[in-house]
Design an enzyme around this catalytic site. Structure first.
Site, PDB file in Angstrom:
ATOM      1  N   GLU A  97       0.759  -1.116   0.043  1.00 24.12           N
ATOM      2  CA  GLU A  97      -0.005   0.191   0.124  1.00 24.12           C
ATOM      3  C   GLU A  97       1.002   1.278   0.193  1.00 24.12           C
ATOM      4  O   GLU A  97       0.925   2.169  -0.679  1.00 24.12           O
ATOM      5  CB  GLU A  97      -0.779   0.055   1.174  1.00 24.12           C
ATOM      6  CG  GLU A  97      -2.064  -1.042   1.013  1.00 24.12           C
ATOM      7  CD  GLU A  97      -2.978  -0.828   2.402  1.00 24.12           C
ATOM      8  OE1 GLU A  97      -3.364   0.257   2.762  1.00 24.12           O
ATOM      9  OE2 GLU A  97      -3.584  -1.886   2.839  1.00 24.12           O
TER      10      GLU A  97
ATOM     11  N   ASP B  81      -2.059  -4.354   3.697  1.00 28.29           N
ATOM     12  CA  ASP B  81      -2.064  -4.400   5.486  1.00 28.29           C
ATOM     13  C   ASP B  81      -2.592  -5.093   5.826  1.00 28.29           C
ATOM     14  O   ASP B  81      -3.726  -5.710   5.291  1.00 28.29           O
ATOM     15  CB  ASP B  81      -2.425  -2.792   5.985  1.00 28.29           C
ATOM     16  CG  ASP B  81      -1.558  -1.719   5.702  1.00 28.29           C
ATOM     17  OD1 ASP B  81      -0.341  -1.969   5.360  1.00 28.29           O
ATOM     18  OD2 ASP B  81      -2.062  -0.679   5.639  1.00 28.29           O
TER      19      ASP B  81
ATOM     20  N   TYR C 134       2.392  -3.706  13.328  1.00 31.73           N
ATOM     21  CA  TYR C 134       1.379  -2.788  12.596  1.00 31.73           C
ATOM     22  C   TYR C 134       0.490  -2.278  13.741  1.00 31.73           C
ATOM     23  O   TYR C 134       0.124  -2.585  14.983  1.00 31.73           O
ATOM     24  CB  TYR C 134       0.476  -3.923  12.149  1.00 31.73           C
ATOM     25  CG  TYR C 134      -0.585  -3.206  11.057  1.00 31.73           C
ATOM     26  CD1 TYR C 134      -0.095  -2.426  10.250  1.00 31.73           C
ATOM     27  CD2 TYR C 134      -1.710  -3.490  11.351  1.00 31.73           C
ATOM     28  CE1 TYR C 134      -1.191  -1.657   9.239  1.00 31.73           C
ATOM     29  CE2 TYR C 134      -2.805  -2.919  10.290  1.00 31.73           C
ATOM     30  CZ  TYR C 134      -2.498  -2.027   9.546  1.00 31.73           C
ATOM     31  OH  TYR C 134      -3.463  -1.464   8.574  1.00 31.73           O
TER      32      TYR C 134
END
Length: 723
Positions: free
Chosen positions: A8, A86, A308
């Site tokens: 991304e 993600d 993350y």
């Protein structure tokens, strides 16, 4: 064999290239590349007339078209394609869009929660297929949000003609929480009371207890802020005469110790960070807004320093817990518990994810090569994570009751006898050590007095506290907290006063109208139920098209019809910020067409535009233009510099000639040319071509035209290549 990895964010390109090597091509989608088209009924881009929901997707603007064209060329050059968007529901959906737009037959789906060689190589060695249940939940959310936002805004909000621009499924429920609190504050009536206390020569202070019994203590969860800001006080005395009477008893009678209680207590560390608690702690300790917290966390994640940052799981990998224990064994062995601490997430958390933590615990804040906001947030994350694996803090708590005649007084003290986890994360109240006292001991009165006080209204929410409330109420998900708060501020529904969020008059008026017109939709419980339904779709328990069709037919369509009838036949009354009632327009015929048509034609459908009054401080005029066609609904705003009306920036046609071949130094997107007037002269500058980035992480990217080309105050001269 050439392998293509689709990600991304361009911020990860360099780090991933170092990890994977030359046989990999790595390309970024720049986030979403496709979106629902603005066509069909109410420009939804999908149809709800049958049992299925056919969706029409298109590239997200000219940038999306350009990115997809580049990715198609990369696909042609590669033998295998891996989708590494993600590791969440939104990332899975973006991966599906890439598969569809690039016509990929069998792409490999890989996920990793940290950008480290071990995690990335392990992920690409064990690819899987796209999770169609997660994709279904992502598509359902997109359709649901557009359905509520577009239909609710067009058929309800715009017809109020009060300057409000939009409503939303999460946005309006969050605004309602703020407005509820504001109305509680407006309705609050303060009351006087007195706190009565004595001070002893032995070196401590005690507070009056009317019942003669110790004040009950209600256990509470450890907070993210150190220190207990609540000022100790006596049981409330409601009159000056009663306060004076108690003070006189204290002054005219001897005092002695009635009882002494002491106990040893333990307090454990709070769990590791999830998205909401990170935003809360960064707001309290670093004064970061939720939006800023996520931008800084994104930077740390892309650099490989943390895992993350969009997660609602407090789980830590066993291997990482062992690494922390190894660190403590070397550097702080007294703080090492017998076994690793396990934390359990709430029932709706995604347990496949980890909490937010450093990727390497041995990379201490002092040794990490980052600075500024990145360093501050990393230190917060590192300290909190290490604290979770430490021993509990040990406290010696003391409570003393004293007596004079028939009145009793209470003093409390607390001493930390073993710091434990608070060495890294201190969220304890300040120590207040009492002297050694014995039952029956005579005390020397130094002073007795009372202090007049007033009850206080409930406080407004700070941004971190609002995020905490959204999480507790089940409104939204980790990825939506910060954008929702940002939207409320941008729409001028909420302002910031002394660090707290305060609804504007427009926000209160809109919420009051929605409370009458769509009362269920703004209730937190109603929104939370929708989130639970989306979770069931993500788990493969529900069909997303069946759910959305059913929700629309059984609730939303009838609710909109009912709201339209109320707007057409009744006066819509809402409570304004000053407590006065304001009245909306009455009569259906006045709602479909703005009151005063102008000579301007709509740039989209060519119908006449109407002038709509507005009190919004965001506008450069006291009105805006709205298309008179119900099927169109376009709006235009006055630009005083250009002396003309313009469409919202996101809706303006993009000039493909404006793009340059130079990448943005922050996000990697192409720079675009922008012409402006200064001191009567036409000038040109280069800026990031992604509108959302120009408001955030790329706001300092600006190259001005000089004698020797373009230059930036922050990034220096731009190396001009031939085009």
């Amino acid at each position: 064999m050439i392998k293509l990895l689709l990600i991304e964010s361009p911020g990860k390109l360099r780090k991933l290239a170092q990890i994977l090597g030359r046989e990999w091509i790595i390309k970024a989608s720049m986030g979403h590349v496709r979106e629902l088209a603005n066509d069909g009924e109410d420009s939804l881009g999908f149809d709800l007339s049958g049992d299925t929901i056919p969706c029409r997707y298109e590239a997200r603007g000219s940038r999306g078209k350009k990115v997809l064209a580049e990715l198609r060329q990369a696909v042609k050059q590669s033998d295998q394609v891996y989708i590494a968007t993600d590791p969440d529901r939104e990332g899975e959906t973006i991966g599906w869009h890439l598969q569809q737009a690039l016509r990929l037959k069998n792409p490999h789906r890989v996920t990793y929660s940290e950008i480290t060689p071990q995690a990335v190589k392990a992920a690409v060695s064990k690819p899987r297929k796209l999770d169609q249940s997660l994709v279904a939940a992502g598509r359902a959310r997109d359709c649901l949000d557009k359905l509520v936002g577009y239909k609710g805004s067009k058929h309800v909000v715009w017809k109020l003609n009060n300057g409000a621009k939009s409503m939303g499924r999460v946005q309006s429920a969050t605004l309602h929480l703020l407005c509820q609190r504001e109305r509680e504050i407006l309705a609050f009536k303060p009351q006087d009371y007195w706190s009565v206390w004595v001070e002893y020569g032995e070196g401590f202070k005690a507070f009056y207890r009317a019942s003669g019994k110790p004040k009950a203590v209600h256990p509470k969860e450890p907070t993210d802020a150190p220190g207990d800001k609540k000022v100790p006080e006596s049981d409330r005395v409601t009159t000056q005469a009663e306060a004076d009477r108690v003070v006189e008893i204290a002054r005219n009678n001897p005092h002695h110790v009635f009882s002494v209680e002491g106990k040893t207590a333990q307090q454990s560390a709070p769990p590791p960070f999830i998205t909401s608690t990170l935003q809360q702690a960064a707001g309290q300790k670093l004064k970061f807004s939720p939006d800023k917290t996520m931008k800084v966390a994104q930077s740390l994640y892309e650099a490989g320093h943390i895992t993350y940052m969009r997660t609602d799981s407090v789980m830590l990998a066993d291997s990482f817990c062992q690494a922390v224990r190894s660190y403590l064994q070397t550097h702080d062995p007294q703080n090492l518990p017998a076994k690793a601490k396990k934390y359990k997430s709430k029932g709706n958390a995604q347990e496949a994810h980890e909490a937010i933590r450093p990727t390497d615990v041995h990379q201490t804040p002092d040794s990490l090569n980052v600075s500024g906001d990145d360093a501050k947030l990393y230190e917060l994350i590192w300290n909190r994570t290490v604290a979770t694996q430490c021993k509990p803090a040990e406290l010696q708590k003391t409570r003393v009751m004293t007596q004079a005649a028939d009145t009793r007084w209470e003093a409390r003290g607390q001493v930390v006898t073993f710091a434990g986890y608070t060495k890294y994360w201190n969220n304890l109240s300040a120590d207040s050590q009492l002297p050694v006292l014995k039952k029956g001991q005579v005390l020397k009165l130094k002073k007795a007095d009372s202090e007049q006080k007033q009850t206080q209204p409930p406080p407004r929410y700070s941004e971190p506290k609002l995020v905490q409330l959204m999480e507790r109420k089940g409104i939204g998900r980790p990825s939506t907290y910060a954008p929702t708060v940002k939207t409320l501020k941008e729409r001028d529904y909420v302002g910031v006063l002394k660090g707290k969020l305060q609804p504007t008059a427009l926000g209160l008026e809109l919420d009051g109208a929605l409370e009458q017109l769509l009362p269920d939709l703004i209730q937190p419980e109603f929104t939370a139920q929708m989130e639970a339904e989306l979770d069931q779709i993500a788990e493969g328990q529900k069909d997303w098209e069946v759910y959305l069709n059913g929700w629309h037919r059984s609730y939303f369509a009838p609710a909109l019809d009912q709201a339209a009838k109320k707007i057409g036949t009744e006066v819509v009354v809402s409570q304004s910020g000053d407590g006065r009632k304001s009245t909306g327009r009455k009569g259906a015929k006045n709602q479909s067409v703005p009151a005063k048509l102008t000579k301007f034609n709509c740039p989209k459908c060519k119908e006449k535009m109407g002038k709509v009054p507005s009190k919004s401080k965001k506008l450069k005029a006291d009105h805006f233009l709205k298309c008179s066609s119900e099927a169109c609904g376009a709006v235009m705003f006055w630009n005083p510099q250009g002396k003309k009306y313009e469409l919202p920036y996101a809706e303006r046609p993009v000039d493909p000639e404006a793009f340059t071949n130079h990448p943005c130094p922050v996000c990697g997107a192409l720079l675009e040319k922008y012409r402006y007037t200064k001191e009567g002269k036409q000038k040109e500058m280069l800026r990031c071509s992604i509108f959302e980035h120009r408001k955030g992480k790329c706001k300092e990217v600006a190259y001005f035209q000089g004698r020797e080309g373009f230059w930036s105050p922050k990034f220096g001269n731009l190396e001009v290549a031939s085009t």
